[in-house]
Design an enzyme around this catalytic site. Structure first.
Site, PDB file in Angstrom:
ATOM      1  N   ASP A   1       4.558   0.569   4.191  1.00 33.41           N
ATOM      2  CA  ASP A   1       4.450  -0.633   5.023  1.00 33.41           C
ATOM      3  C   ASP A   1       4.216  -1.849   4.126  1.00 33.41           C
ATOM      4  O   ASP A   1       4.410  -1.769   2.911  1.00 33.41           O
ATOM      5  CB  ASP A   1       3.289  -0.452   6.012  1.00 33.41           C
TER       6      ASP A   1
ATOM      7  N   TYR B   1      -7.812   2.821   8.869  1.00 34.14           N
ATOM      8  CA  TYR B   1      -6.846   2.880   7.761  1.00 34.14           C
ATOM      9  C   TYR B   1      -7.509   3.440   6.512  1.00 34.14           C
ATOM     10  O   TYR B   1      -7.209   4.550   6.081  1.00 34.14           O
ATOM     11  CB  TYR B   1      -6.228   1.497   7.529  1.00 34.14           C
TER      12      TYR B   1
ATOM     13  N   ASP C   1       0.794  -1.215   0.000  1.00 34.16           N
ATOM     14  CA  ASP C   1       0.000   0.000   0.000  1.00 34.16           C
ATOM     15  C   ASP C   1       0.839   1.283   0.000  1.00 34.16           C
ATOM     16  O   ASP C   1       0.570   2.216  -0.734  1.00 34.16           O
ATOM     17  CB  ASP C   1      -0.877  -0.075   1.259  1.00 34.16           C
TER      18      ASP C   1
ATOM     19  N   GLU D   1       5.308   9.856   3.649  1.00 31.81           N
ATOM     20  CA  GLU D   1       4.997   8.483   3.233  1.00 31.81           C
ATOM     21  C   GLU D   1       4.345   8.492   1.852  1.00 31.81           C
ATOM     22  O   GLU D   1       3.360   9.190   1.623  1.00 31.81           O
ATOM     23  CB  GLU D   1       4.058   7.805   4.242  1.00 31.81           C
TER      24      GLU D   1
END
Ligand SMILES: *[C@@H]1O[C@H](CO)[C@@H](O)[C@H](O)[C@H]1NC(C)=O
Ligand SMILES: *[C@@H]1O[C@H](CO)[C@@H](O)[C@H](O)[C@H]1NC(C)=O
Length: 518
Positions: free
Chosen positions: A100, A248, A97, A491
């Site tokens: 991670d 999430y 994704d 990220e």
């Protein structure tokens, strides 16, 4: 003497001649650069956007899970080979994704849908810079996973990995030891949002593969049709059926995905029942017409408005004239009017540096996704000879939309107050501490779940370049803190790279978009 003067005159004349030629060449070059930006149909390829596209596309290779084929990323290797084994399904492919090792089906399917859309509209331009084949390979890497994730009609695996456990580790995907539980939706735990997004991904990809792999294309279409029925007949949100996803990728509703999926299914199957779905009762209930929102992994409405505006622009006439069809075009126009900075309905969600700015988490997602829609809509206008977009009393040209799209792309590529590129690997200043496990750990060291944390905490830049990563993005004040622990800004994600790939593909050159859905 005279001879000399004559010679001097002659040489002066010659100099003047050379000078005029030189000036002509310079003027031509200037015009060329200018037209490259503002004139359409010239077929001139922008080196800047082409180079950026080649870089962005590589991030899909960085994110691939499973047994790699033709791996081009030297610090990546095979990983997650046993994903799905516990229930007898092969979920080893697909893409991680973000930084991670989770495989979240909802945003992963969205990545595939957007990548398909980009290929369908701008595949010719990807081809010019040799990116069409890589784009199709990356798309197939996800759709292969999605096919396996849908083993029976009413059952779809939507996640691999335990997000809580996964987020307590800092390791390379190649060395993962944590358990990889899988989650699914079915009639007793419905997930119309994730199932419909997966249907959209497969329907759009079935169009992409229609000319090169008809068998695969048909397989994808049949999965898409099944999934749409499952989603539609068992209505409910996956965030309610599987509450752990709420933290999430919470889905704030499934109506948008049902319309988005039905739209793609109409293009892929030409079955009028999907057209009736989007223009009938469900369209009226879910389409939220003429109310601009932000296109994202959660909200497909602006994308649906633009995608269906195609039918108003390009027909066929009987379809364009279906009741309510024009509402999608009007809604797409409302989205465009909100994006154009000089329109009276312009959104005020912008930074001083000119970037659309909506959320501090992954702030680049909304500007890049919006710019992708703007370049599409501008090309729909050009290809249909629509000269003006009316926003209340003002009117705008397709080039205004394209310039808006370019302004967002240019911001990403370095034209911003930080004077840095937010696309990793592009330009000479880009983030060095991307929040990405694989990039942060040297490929030749073995780490377990916990001992890898020293690489998160290390003060050294990442040893591996996560080429093509679009980091989260700047703050409202156009600032960026390049720290590995700054997951809010630093990220990357596969779905944000997908919208960037769409945007850059649209800017490489000018496409004749109506040809793309044949
Ligand atoms: C998830 O979305 C639903 C529907 O919009 C909302 O009610 C809920 O509060 C959201 N959950 C989180 C954790 O944001
Ligand atoms: C990273 O950020 C998290 C959350 O803000 C914090 O708990 C943790 O201590 C930070 N780690 C380091 C090494 O800075």
């Amino acid at each position: 003497m005279t001879g000399k003067i004559g010679e001097r005159k002659k040489s002066r004349g010659f100099l003047l001649f050379i000078l005029m030629i030189a000036l002509g060449v310079v003027a031509f070059a200037v015009v060329l650069t200018y037209t490259k930006k503002f004139v359409y149909g010239t077929g001139i390829v922008s080196k800047k956007y082409g180079d950026a596209l080649k870089i962005a596309m590589q991030f899909f290779d960085v994110q691939k899970s499973g047994k790699l084929e033709n791996n081009k990323i030297i610090w990546r290797g095979d990983s997650a080979l046993n994903d799905g084994n516990e229930e007898g399904v092969d979920l080893s492919k697909g893409m991680y994704d973000a930084g991670d090792h989770m495989k979240f089906g909802f945003p992963m399917a969205f990545t595939a849908t957007v990548l398909s859309w980009a290929i369908l509209e701008y595949g010719d331009q990807m081809e010019v810079v040799d990116q069409l084949q890589p784009a199709k390979e990356s798309l197939k890497w996800i759709t292969d996973y999605l096919v396996n994730a849908h083993p029976t009609s009413n059952e779809l695996y939507i996640q691999v990995g335990d997000p809580v456990k996964d987020h307590k580790c800092w390791d390379r995907p190649e060395d993962m030891t944590e358990k990889r539980p899988i989650k699914k939706v079915n009639p007793s735990a419905p997930g119309s949002d994730v199932a419909a997004e997966t249907a959209a991904a497969m329907a759009s990809a079935s169009l992409v593969f229609k000319s090169s792999n008809l068998k695969y294309s048909k397989l994808l279409l049949s999965h898409a049709e099944d999934l749409f029925s499952f989603a539609n007949e068992n209505r409910g949100s996956y965030s309610e059926s599987i509450p752990e996803v709420e933290d999430y990728y919470n889905s704030t509703g499934f109506g948008d995905e049902l319309l988005w999926a039905a739209s793609w299914l109409y293009y892929a199957s030409k079955d009028r029942k999907y057209l009736e779905f989007v223009t009938g009762e469900d369209g009226e209930k879910f389409a939220n017409w003429e109310t601009p929102t932000w296109f994202s992994w959660d909200d497909k409405l602006p994308g649906t408005h633009v995608l269906l505006s195609r039918l108003s622009f390009f027909g066929p006439e009987v379809v364009a004239e279906t009741e309510n069809m024009d509402m999608y075009r009007k809604s797409a126009e409302a989205v465009m009017c909100s994006l154009l900075p000089d329109s009276s309905s312009a959104t005020s969600s912008r930074t001083k540096g000119g970037l659309i700015w909506v959320s501090k988490w992954h702030s680049l997602q909304q500007p890049v996704a919006s710019a992708f829609l703007a370049v599409l809509f501008s090309d729909y206008m050009i290809s249909s000879d629509t000269s003006k977009l009316e926003c209340n009393s003002d009117s705008f040209l397709p080039s205004d939309l394209r310039m808006f799209a370019m302004s967002q792309a240019d911001y990403v590529l370095g034209d911003n107050p930080m004077k840095m590129s937010y696309l990793v690997g592009y330009g000479n200043k880009y983030p060095q501490y991307v929040h990405h496990r694989g990039a942060s750990i040297p490929a030749n060291v073995k780490t377990g779940c916990k001992d890898g944390y020293k690489w998160l905490e290390s003060k050294e830049p990442n040893p591996n370049v996560a080429t093509g990563a679009l980091v989260g993005g700047p703050s409202k004040a156009d600032n960026y803190i390049d720290s590995r622990n700054n997951s809010m800004q630093g990220e990357p994600s596969t779905y944000n790279t997908a919208v960037l790939v769409g945007l850059l593909s649209g800017l490489v050159s000018v496409s004749s978009v109506p040809k793309s859905f044949k």
